[in-house]
Each structure stands twice: as structure tokens, then as C-alpha cells.
Design an enzyme around this catalytic site. Structure first.
Site, PDB file in Angstrom:
ATOM      1  N   MET A   1      39.772  33.871  34.007  1.00 20.03           N
ATOM      2  CA  MET A   1      39.826  32.682  33.154  1.00 20.03           C
ATOM      3  C   MET A   1      38.514  32.532  32.383  1.00 20.03           C
ATOM      4  O   MET A   1      38.206  31.444  31.865  1.00 20.03           O
ATOM      5  CB  MET A   1      40.120  31.437  33.984  1.00 20.03           C
ATOM      6  CG  MET A   1      41.500  31.520  34.646  1.00 20.03           C
ATOM      7  SD  MET A   1      42.210  29.936  35.037  1.00 20.03           S
ATOM      8  CE  MET A   1      41.036  29.319  36.220  1.00 20.03           C
ATOM      9  N   GLY A   2      37.737  33.613  32.300  1.00 16.54           N
ATOM     10  CA  GLY A   2      36.514  33.580  31.502  1.00 16.54           C
ATOM     11  C   GLY A   2      35.374  32.870  32.214  1.00 16.54           C
ATOM     12  O   GLY A   2      35.403  32.685  33.424  1.00 16.54           O
TER      13      GLY A   2
ATOM     14  N   GLY B   1      30.549  38.182  39.766  1.00 17.31           N
ATOM     15  CA  GLY B   1      31.753  38.408  40.570  1.00 17.31           C
ATOM     16  C   GLY B   1      32.835  39.088  39.735  1.00 17.31           C
ATOM     17  O   GLY B   1      33.436  40.085  40.156  1.00 17.31           O
ATOM     18  N   HIS B   2      33.069  38.556  38.529  1.00 15.32           N
ATOM     19  CA  HIS B   2      34.053  39.184  37.633  1.00 15.32           C
ATOM     20  C   HIS B   2      33.612  40.600  37.262  1.00 15.32           C
ATOM     21  O   HIS B   2      34.423  41.531  37.240  1.00 15.32           O
ATOM     22  CB  HIS B   2      34.188  38.379  36.330  1.00 15.32           C
ATOM     23  CG  HIS B   2      34.668  36.969  36.502  1.00 15.32           C
ATOM     24  ND1 HIS B   2      33.875  35.873  36.259  1.00 15.32           N
ATOM     25  CD2 HIS B   2      35.869  36.471  36.879  1.00 15.32           C
ATOM     26  CE1 HIS B   2      34.567  34.767  36.457  1.00 15.32           C
ATOM     27  NE2 HIS B   2      35.783  35.091  36.841  1.00 15.32           N
TER      28      HIS B   2
ATOM     29  N   HIS C   1      30.961  35.881  35.349  1.00 13.12           N
ATOM     30  CA  HIS C   1      29.742  36.022  36.143  1.00 13.12           C
ATOM     31  C   HIS C   1      29.796  37.360  36.857  1.00 13.12           C
ATOM     32  O   HIS C   1      30.765  38.131  36.691  1.00 13.12           O
ATOM     33  CB  HIS C   1      29.601  34.848  37.123  1.00 13.12           C
ATOM     34  CG  HIS C   1      30.830  34.589  37.932  1.00 13.12           C
ATOM     35  ND1 HIS C   1      31.289  35.467  38.884  1.00 13.12           N
ATOM     36  CD2 HIS C   1      31.716  33.563  37.897  1.00 13.12           C
ATOM     37  CE1 HIS C   1      32.396  34.983  39.422  1.00 13.12           C
ATOM     38  NE2 HIS C   1      32.691  33.833  38.838  1.00 13.12           N
TER      39      HIS C   1
ATOM     40  N   ARG D   1      33.094  27.567  38.027  1.00 16.01           N
ATOM     41  CA  ARG D   1      32.905  26.119  38.178  1.00 16.01           C
ATOM     42  C   ARG D   1      31.474  25.763  38.575  1.00 16.01           C
ATOM     43  O   ARG D   1      31.065  24.610  38.424  1.00 16.01           O
ATOM     44  CB  ARG D   1      33.896  25.548  39.194  1.00 16.01           C
ATOM     45  CG  ARG D   1      35.318  25.502  38.682  1.00 16.01           C
ATOM     46  CD  ARG D   1      36.234  24.783  39.651  1.00 16.01           C
ATOM     47  NE  ARG D   1      37.584  24.639  39.128  1.00 16.01           N
ATOM     48  CZ  ARG D   1      38.547  25.555  39.237  1.00 16.01           C
ATOM     49  NH1 ARG D   1      38.289  26.696  39.853  1.00 16.01           N
ATOM     50  NH2 ARG D   1      39.743  25.343  38.739  1.00 16.01           N
TER      51      ARG D   1
HETATM   52  P1  AMP Z   1      38.823  33.361  37.807  1.00 12.64           P
HETATM   53  O1  AMP Z   1      38.231  33.645  36.466  1.00 12.64           O
HETATM   54  O2  AMP Z   1      38.062  32.361  38.595  1.00 12.64           O
HETATM   55  O3  AMP Z   1      40.304  33.097  37.733  1.00 12.64           O
HETATM   56  O4  AMP Z   1      38.668  34.698  38.644  1.00 12.64           O
HETATM   57  C1  AMP Z   1      39.147  35.932  38.167  1.00 12.64           C
HETATM   58  C2  AMP Z   1      39.072  36.936  39.286  1.00 12.64           C
HETATM   59  O5  AMP Z   1      37.715  37.083  39.696  1.00 12.64           O
HETATM   60  C3  AMP Z   1      39.859  36.503  40.533  1.00 12.64           C
HETATM   61  O6  AMP Z   1      40.502  37.629  41.091  1.00 12.64           O
HETATM   62  C4  AMP Z   1      38.772  35.970  41.425  1.00 12.64           C
HETATM   63  O7  AMP Z   1      39.097  36.048  42.804  1.00 12.64           O
HETATM   64  C5  AMP Z   1      37.623  36.896  41.093  1.00 12.64           C
HETATM   65  N1  AMP Z   1      36.350  36.277  41.461  1.00 12.64           N
HETATM   66  C6  AMP Z   1      35.938  35.015  41.161  1.00 12.64           C
HETATM   67  N2  AMP Z   1      34.741  34.775  41.707  1.00 12.64           N
HETATM   68  C7  AMP Z   1      34.394  35.890  42.390  1.00 12.64           C
HETATM   69  C8  AMP Z   1      33.267  36.271  43.194  1.00 12.64           C
HETATM   70  N3  AMP Z   1      32.256  35.421  43.407  1.00 12.64           N
HETATM   71  N4  AMP Z   1      33.257  37.491  43.746  1.00 12.64           N
HETATM   72  C9  AMP Z   1      34.297  38.350  43.559  1.00 12.64           C
HETATM   73  N5  AMP Z   1      35.374  38.065  42.806  1.00 12.64           N
HETATM   74  C10 AMP Z   1      35.428  36.849  42.231  1.00 12.64           C
END
Ligand code: AMP
Length: 293
Positions: A41-42, A47-48, A45, A199
Site C-alpha cells: 500500500m506504499g 520491510g517492503h 520502508h 503507519r
Molecule cells: P503494506 O504496505 O503494509 O500492506 O505491506 C505490504 C507487505 O509488506 C505485506 O506483505 C506486509 O506484511 C509486508 N511488511 C510490512 N511491514 C513489514 C516489515 N516490517 N517487515 C517485513 N514485511 C513487512
């Protein structure tokens, strides 16, 4: 080298509509290329980016999508305030060597004639995030179903940070009988342990410091849980968060495979600790495996 793709950092191709993306991916797929897909969802960071890197290491082509999916937000304010940093996201993806960014508009994912299917997710939808965010996982399935149908990846990359979501998507793959390999990547954390999350950008400096208590409580649970009743340690973990100003949705210990709550741990069952808590207007979630099989 990736013959039919642009893999040099800075050469990422951005698609905003479905037909040219499909056409490009079909051409590559027909040449036997494996396609790794990272839905996001953009407000990207590390993690992505770790997912992008893992996909790059395992596939000839890596596709990332950025789409803030309205149907998975049960709180309109959370949707309205979801951070959007597209220009920066593009730079990060290019630097990480992502090949393709899919950046659809809402009407591209949900055209006027879109009829939302109902996904038979079973009991998992009634637990934890499912219980606290009614409709959330149906919305997650809607968007992931659409995105998988558009990109038809060989590999799908998700983060363990969203533990229950990984299980829900595994169920979606099973329901749809999709020939995609699900890869789940470890949670990437800040140096003080806070799980990276888009967030987190909404936290003020003081809240940002307080937020690390979620990780501290997960560590506390891991260090203090013994075989027997889980309630005492859970109560303590919850009050640790409340004393720091969190409003707690749940602090739980669950079976790591079924996510059913574990009231009495036998010392052997694989278990995961799950936390969801609000720090003022921002809702944060995290988890930690406490015992592996
Ligand atoms: P989101 O943009 O929050 O929908 O996340 C997109 C993908 O990135 C999802 O598969 C999340 O589980 C993964 N993600 C988000 N935060 C982290 C993180 N801190 N470490 C690893 N993967 C993450």
C-alpha cells in the site's frame, strides 16, 4: 541478466493500467521467466524493500504494486490518513532494482461492474484482526485476488509482520487453486525493535518512542512464558501497554498454525504472540513466534 526486463536500477517500468502490464508480463512468462510479486500500500520502508530483494534473488522479474485498497479499511479515518509518498516510493523501488511498478487507480482495480466475491475464509476470519476489523480480510482478499489475477506471478512475497494476513492469503490461494508459491519474509525492525510499518510515519516523536513497548512486551512474553496457564503473563503484558497509554485490542498467545487461542500451553505446541494496540489515533500490530514446532 533478465533478457526481457529492465533490471538496472533506475530503469523500472511503471504501469497504471492492466492491459499493457498483462501484455508485458505474458511476453516474459512465455519466455520462461519467473515472476515475483510484492503487493503493497506504499509509504515504503525497509520491510517492503526486503521483500523486493528476496523476490529479485529468486525471480527473473520482480513486480511491486502500490494501491491503498479502500475495501480493507474498516475505519474511514485510517484510510483518509494512510500515508502516501509515491515519488519517494518510486525512488526506493528503483534503487532496490524493482523491475515493474503497478500503480493502478481505484477504478482500475474496482471497475463499475466489479462484484465483490465472498471468500469462505472460515474461522480464521473470526479471530484477532478479523474480530477487531470487520470485513478487513474480505477486503484484503478482494484486492489480492484482483492483483494476482492481473499479474499471475510464480512467487508471491508477504511479510510475517502481518501474521494472520499471511494465513488468509494462503487460504485465498487454496480457494482459487492458484499455482503461486507463497514466500513469507521475516519482520524487519527498527534498531529499538519497533516493527517497521507505514503507519509509524503517523506517530509523533514521543509516540514513536512509546511504540517500542509493543516489541518489549513481545520479548517479555517470550522470556516469561512457561508451560501452563497463559492468562497471567498475558494480563501482565496488557497492563504494561496500558500503563504506557496504549488502548489494547488484544495481547494474545495462539497456536502458530491455526491461530486459535492457547489458554494452557503444554510446553511443546508451536505458539505465536500477537498484539494489536492503539497509540492515540494510530493502530499498531506486531507478533513474535514464542515456540516453534
Ligand atoms: P503494506 O504496505 O503494509 O500492506 O505491506 C505490504 C507487505 O509488506 C505485506 O506483505 C506486509 O506484511 C509486508 N511488511 C510490512 N511491514 C513489514 C516489515 N516490517 N517487515 C517485513 N514485511 C513487512
Amino acid at each position: 541478466m533478465h533478457p526481457l526486463s529492465t533490471t538496472n536500477p533506475g530503469n523500472m517500468i511503471i504501469f497504471k493500467t492492466i492491459a499493457p502490464l498483462r501484455e508485458f508480463l505474458d511476453r516474459n512468462r512465455n519466455h520462461g521467466q519467473s515472476i515475483g510479486f510484492v503487493p503493497t500500500m506504499g509509504a515504503l520502508h525497509e520491510g517492503h524493500i526486503s521483500l523486493i530483494r528476496q523476490s529479485r534473488s529468486e525471480n527473473s522479474l520482480t513486480v511491486c504494486s502500490i494501491f491503498v485498497n479502500p475495501t480493507q479499511f474498516n475505519n474511514p479515518d485510517d484510510f483518509a490518513k494512510y500515508p502516501q509518498t509515491v515519488e519517494r516510493d518510486i525512488d526506493l523501488l528503483e534503487a532496490a532494482g524493482c523491475d515493474i511498478l503497478f500503480l493502478p487507480r481505484q477504478a482500475t482495480i474496482y471497475p463499475a461492474d466489479y462484484v465483490a466475491p465472498h471468500y469462505e475464509l472460515g474461522y480464521i476470519e473470526s479471530l484477532w484482526e478479523g474480530a477487531h476489523r470487520p470485513g478487513h480480510f474480505q477486503g484484503v482478499c478482494q484486492v489480492v485476488d484482483r492483483l494476482l489475477d492481473i499479474t499471475l506471478p510464480t512467487h508471491l512475497y508477504l511479510g510475517r509482520k502481518d501474521y494472520q494476513q499471511c494465513m488468509v492469503i494462503a487460504r485465498l490461494i487454496e480457494l482459487r487453486q492458484l499455482p503461486v508459491i507463497l514466500r513469507i519474509a521475516e519482520t524487519v525492525r527498527e534498531s529499538d525493535g519497533l516493527a517497521m510499518s507505514s503507519r509509524n510515519m503517523r506517530l509523533g516523536p514521543e509516540e514513536r518512542q512509546t511504540a517500542t513497548n509493543i516489541y518489549q512486551v513481545l520479548r517479555f512474553l517470550k522470556e516469561n512464558l512457561r508451560a501452563g496457564e497463559t492468562a497471567p503473563v498475558l494480563r501482565e503484558g496488557k497492563s504494561m501497554l496500558e500503563s504506557k497509554g496504549f488502548v489494547v485490542d488484544y495481547v494474545a498467545i495462539a497456536n502458530a498454525r491455526s491461530l486459535e487461542p492457547v489458554a494452557r500451553w503444554d510446553g511443546r505446541e508451536p505458539i505465536v504472540a500477537l498484539i494489536a494496540a492503539h497509540l492515540h489515533a494510530v493502530r499498531l500490530i506486531d507478533n513474535m513466534i514464542l515456540h516453534e514446532a
